[in-house]
Design a protein around this motif. Structure first.
Motif, PDB file in Angstrom:
ATOM      1  N   VAL A  24       0.835  -1.207   0.000  1.00  0.00           N
ATOM      2  CA  VAL A  24       0.000   0.000   0.000  1.00  0.00           C
ATOM      3  C   VAL A  24       0.866   1.253   0.000  1.00  0.00           C
ATOM      4  O   VAL A  24       0.602   2.224  -0.725  1.00  0.00           O
ATOM      5  CB  VAL A  24      -0.954   0.010   1.209  1.00  0.00           C
ATOM      6  CG1 VAL A  24      -1.660   1.354   1.330  1.00  0.00           C
ATOM      7  CG2 VAL A  24      -1.979  -1.110   1.095  1.00  0.00           C
ATOM      8  N   TRP A  25       1.924   1.247   0.824  1.00  0.00           N
ATOM      9  CA  TRP A  25       2.821   2.398   0.908  1.00  0.00           C
ATOM     10  C   TRP A  25       3.523   2.653  -0.429  1.00  0.00           C
ATOM     11  O   TRP A  25       3.589   3.796  -0.899  1.00  0.00           O
ATOM     12  CB  TRP A  25       3.840   2.173   2.015  1.00  0.00           C
ATOM     13  CG  TRP A  25       4.902   3.229   2.099  1.00  0.00           C
ATOM     14  CD1 TRP A  25       6.225   3.096   1.816  1.00  0.00           C
ATOM     15  CD2 TRP A  25       4.730   4.603   2.488  1.00  0.00           C
ATOM     16  NE1 TRP A  25       6.889   4.285   1.983  1.00  0.00           N
ATOM     17  CE2 TRP A  25       5.999   5.225   2.396  1.00  0.00           C
ATOM     18  CE3 TRP A  25       3.626   5.350   2.894  1.00  0.00           C
ATOM     19  CZ2 TRP A  25       6.184   6.566   2.716  1.00  0.00           C
ATOM     20  CZ3 TRP A  25       3.819   6.690   3.197  1.00  0.00           C
ATOM     21  CH2 TRP A  25       5.083   7.283   3.102  1.00  0.00           C
ATOM     22  N   ASN A  26       4.032   1.571  -1.043  1.00  0.00           N
ATOM     23  CA  ASN A  26       4.730   1.723  -2.322  1.00  0.00           C
ATOM     24  C   ASN A  26       3.791   2.219  -3.418  1.00  0.00           C
ATOM     25  O   ASN A  26       4.144   3.097  -4.207  1.00  0.00           O
ATOM     26  CB  ASN A  26       5.362   0.386  -2.743  1.00  0.00           C
ATOM     27  CG  ASN A  26       6.558   0.004  -1.897  1.00  0.00           C
ATOM     28  OD1 ASN A  26       7.192   0.871  -1.290  1.00  0.00           O
ATOM     29  ND2 ASN A  26       6.873  -1.279  -1.827  1.00  0.00           N
ATOM     30  N   GLU A  27       2.578   1.664  -3.445  1.00  0.00           N
ATOM     31  CA  GLU A  27       1.612   2.097  -4.452  1.00  0.00           C
ATOM     32  C   GLU A  27       1.166   3.530  -4.196  1.00  0.00           C
ATOM     33  O   GLU A  27       0.972   4.310  -5.138  1.00  0.00           O
ATOM     34  CB  GLU A  27       0.402   1.155  -4.449  1.00  0.00           C
ATOM     35  CG  GLU A  27      -0.658   1.502  -5.471  1.00  0.00           C
ATOM     36  CD  GLU A  27      -0.148   1.450  -6.893  1.00  0.00           C
ATOM     37  OE1 GLU A  27      -0.594   2.295  -7.708  1.00  0.00           O
ATOM     38  OE2 GLU A  27       0.708   0.600  -7.205  1.00  0.00           O
ATOM     39  N   ILE A 330      -6.038   0.223  -8.365  1.00  0.00           N
ATOM     40  CA  ILE A 330      -7.403   0.767  -8.307  1.00  0.00           C
ATOM     41  C   ILE A 330      -7.845   0.908  -6.856  1.00  0.00           C
ATOM     42  O   ILE A 330      -8.401   1.942  -6.450  1.00  0.00           O
ATOM     43  CB  ILE A 330      -8.383  -0.157  -9.057  1.00  0.00           C
ATOM     44  CG1 ILE A 330      -8.057  -0.187 -10.543  1.00  0.00           C
ATOM     45  CG2 ILE A 330      -9.825   0.321  -8.855  1.00  0.00           C
ATOM     46  CD1 ILE A 330      -8.831  -1.231 -11.314  1.00  0.00           C
ATOM     47  N   LYS A 331      -7.604  -0.121  -6.049  1.00  0.00           N
ATOM     48  CA  LYS A 331      -8.038  -0.118  -4.650  1.00  0.00           C
ATOM     49  C   LYS A 331      -7.369   1.010  -3.866  1.00  0.00           C
ATOM     50  O   LYS A 331      -8.016   1.708  -3.090  1.00  0.00           O
ATOM     51  CB  LYS A 331      -7.733  -1.465  -4.006  1.00  0.00           C
ATOM     52  CG  LYS A 331      -8.482  -2.634  -4.628  1.00  0.00           C
ATOM     53  CD  LYS A 331      -8.038  -3.964  -4.032  1.00  0.00           C
ATOM     54  CE  LYS A 331      -8.737  -5.135  -4.716  1.00  0.00           C
ATOM     55  NZ  LYS A 331      -8.261  -6.435  -4.200  1.00  0.00           N
ATOM     56  N   VAL A 332      -6.070   1.196  -4.057  1.00  0.00           N
ATOM     57  CA  VAL A 332      -5.339   2.231  -3.330  1.00  0.00           C
ATOM     58  C   VAL A 332      -5.804   3.623  -3.761  1.00  0.00           C
ATOM     59  O   VAL A 332      -6.042   4.508  -2.922  1.00  0.00           O
ATOM     60  CB  VAL A 332      -3.815   2.075  -3.537  1.00  0.00           C
ATOM     61  CG1 VAL A 332      -3.063   3.226  -2.875  1.00  0.00           C
ATOM     62  CG2 VAL A 332      -3.335   0.744  -2.983  1.00  0.00           C
ATOM     63  N   ALA A 333      -5.964   3.832  -5.069  1.00  0.00           N
ATOM     64  CA  ALA A 333      -6.403   5.143  -5.575  1.00  0.00           C
ATOM     65  C   ALA A 333      -7.798   5.488  -5.074  1.00  0.00           C
ATOM     66  O   ALA A 333      -8.056   6.618  -4.643  1.00  0.00           O
ATOM     67  CB  ALA A 333      -6.377   5.145  -7.103  1.00  0.00           C
ATOM     68  N   LEU A 334      -8.682   4.517  -5.095  1.00  0.00           N
ATOM     69  CA  LEU A 334     -10.059   4.749  -4.668  1.00  0.00           C
ATOM     70  C   LEU A 334     -10.134   5.064  -3.171  1.00  0.00           C
ATOM     71  O   LEU A 334     -10.829   5.992  -2.746  1.00  0.00           O
ATOM     72  CB  LEU A 334     -10.911   3.531  -4.994  1.00  0.00           C
ATOM     73  CG  LEU A 334     -12.435   3.706  -5.000  1.00  0.00           C
ATOM     74  CD1 LEU A 334     -12.847   4.825  -5.946  1.00  0.00           C
ATOM     75  CD2 LEU A 334     -13.112   2.403  -5.396  1.00  0.00           C
TER      76      LEU A 334
END
Length: 485
Positions: A24-27, A330-334
């Motif tokens: 999550v952090w990297n994305e 997609i999940k991280v951006a949303l």
């Protein structure tokens, strides 16, 4: 081997075993590296329109209503077309960058200049004959005449859009949009300074406000030209080339589908502004509605930063053939965008009336804006969801599917509800905004379902086929013979 190379070679099993927090952090870092300059660029670009309206609003209510009508209808109309047409550049450049076809990005950019430039010229009569058009659709005579004066000042801005939108998408696709953020912020500050000088200090009125808008806009484009032509990124920009005129038809088709997708979304609110002009006390109705749209639009520019970043991340990963990474992005951006949307939802509920006084000195207009604040707050919350999902669609190149979603959500559901509540139930501007919100809710639900149903492995294959269809060999000999310079 550097970190980016390791990430490109990361296998699905290894990706699954990675620590969730680290992933999550990297994305998030990749996302914000693209999103933040994009947010700065979009907020400041839209901010120049808002600043112009702020200065005009303190000149007269007629100038405020005329500019609000012009900006909310005509400028949004053509901007929607050009943003949509330009998003084809975002799809192709993003996937080409992921696949390592760097030399194709400059060719795609030049093709988009040709297509968007021709499109802008076709739209030019709308700016020349604004007053007759507004008379034809029944707008008040005084507003139609004043809007016609303002529209001629927007012609240089029309061609500014052709270059600024496509260049931003070209640089953003290769994660070089930091320079766009700097230029955009600088042009915004220049615009504020020139607006104060021309309108307040020198008293030039409407011509001063619009001159400041034009000069600061083209300052941004000239700076971007210097950056590209100066050779700071030679892998993706070789020179002006005849190859830009080849294989135009497939790109035109993708551009049109992209344009329809975006236009159906942006025109929706423009049509509602037209409908507001038929209500009692049209000047107050248009002013209040356009102020709310501008408040909503400024927050929407932040969300468009996430649309751009999600598009780039999806298209890059699809170009590299990594379906799992695309879904995770997609999940991280949303999630990130929704958190920001909640913050603005709270701020709008608390400070809506205070914000309205930035745009007008009229107590009646401010009161009308205040009555919409709850609906406006929920619109801002939904802004944090559907732009990201639209960005996913652009990154995957499925714009035509989203066009049908927008058509059904806005024009089959939202607009009839707005007309019914606004005119039949006599809710006036509040009824129109309820219709607007209804369309956005349906669109968000449908886009969520569409994103959930997408087969990302199939999209990887489609991206590969698309890039192969547009690919042009890059050799020293061919480049030397095809360069126009």
């Amino acid at each position: 081997m550097d970190n980016s190379t390791e990430e490109r070679l990361l296998l699905p099993d290894e990706f699954d075993r990675a620590d969730l927090k680290k992933r999550v952090w990297n994305e998030s870092k990749k996302l914000w590296r693209i999103a933040f300059p994009g947010i700065v660029a979009r907020v400041t670009s839209f901010g120049m329109i808002v600043v112009t309206q702020l200065f005009l609003g303190h000149i007269s209510e007629l100038d405020l209503a005329a500019f609000g009508l012009q900006q909310s209808i005509l400028l949004r109309f053509v901007n929607g077309i050009l943003i949509g047409m330009s998003s084809a550049t975002e799809t192709l450049c993003g996937q080409a960058y992921g696949a390592g076809h760097y030399h194709m990005m400059g060719i795609y950019l030049q093709r988009s200049w040709i297509i968007d430039g021709v499109t802008a010229t076709i739209l030019l009569p709308l700016f020349i004959f604004t007053t007759p058009i507004l008379r034809l659709i029944g707008q008040e005579e005084s507003i139609a005449i004043e809007a016609g004066k303002i529209s001629l000042w927007f012609i240089p801005v029309l061609y500014y859009f052709v270059f600024s939108l496509t260049i931003q998408m070209y640089l953003q696709a290769q994660q070089k949009n930091k320079i766009v953020g700097w230029f955009s912020a600088s042009s915004f500050l220049l615009h504020v300074l020139l607006s104060w000088l021309f309108v307040i200090k020198l008293g030039f009125g409407l011509p001063g406000a619009m001159s400041a808008f034009i000069l600061s806009s083209w300052f941004l484009v000239i700076g971007e030209f210097v950056y590209i032509f100066g050779g700071w990124w030679p892998q993706t920009w070789k020179a002006l080339t005849k190859a830009a005129f080849a294989d135009m038809l497939p790109l035109v088709k993708l551009s049109i589908s992209s344009g329809v997708m975006t236009c159906l979304e942006l025109w929706y609110s423009s049509i509602l502004v037209v409908l507001a002009g038929y209500m009692k006390n049209a000047t107050i109705a248009i002013s209040a509605f356009s102020i709310c749209l501008n408040i909503n639009g400024w927050e929407f520019m932040i969300c468009l930063g996430f649309l751009g970043s999600s598009c780039v991340r999806i298209s890059n990963e699809l170009g590299m053939g990594n379906a799992k990474a695309a879904k995770f992005s997609i999940k991280v951006a949303l999630g990130t965008s929704i958190i920001i949307g909640i913050i603005f939802w709270i701020l709008c509920l608390i400070f809506s009336r205070e914000i309205s006084y930035l745009f007008t000195s009229s107590e009646e207009v401010a009161e009308s804006v205040s009555r919409l604040h709850v609906l406006l707050a929920f619109s801002m919350l939904l802004n944090s969801i559907y732009p990201v999902l639209s960005g996913v669609a652009v990154g995957a190149g499925v714009q035509s599917m989203v066009a049908f979603v927008n058509l059904g959500s806005y024009y089959a559901i939202g607009m009839p509800i707005g007309i019914l509540l606004g005119y039949v139930a006599h809710f006036q501007v509040t009824g129109l905004w309820i219709g607007l919100l209804s369309g956005v809710v349906v669109q968000t639900l449908l886009l969520s379902y569409l994103t959930w149903k997408i087969d990302w492995n199939e999209q990887v294959n489609k991206a590969s086929e698309r890039l192969g269809r547009f690919f042009v060999e890059s050799t020293k000999g061919s480049e030397e013979s095809s360069n126009l310079s």
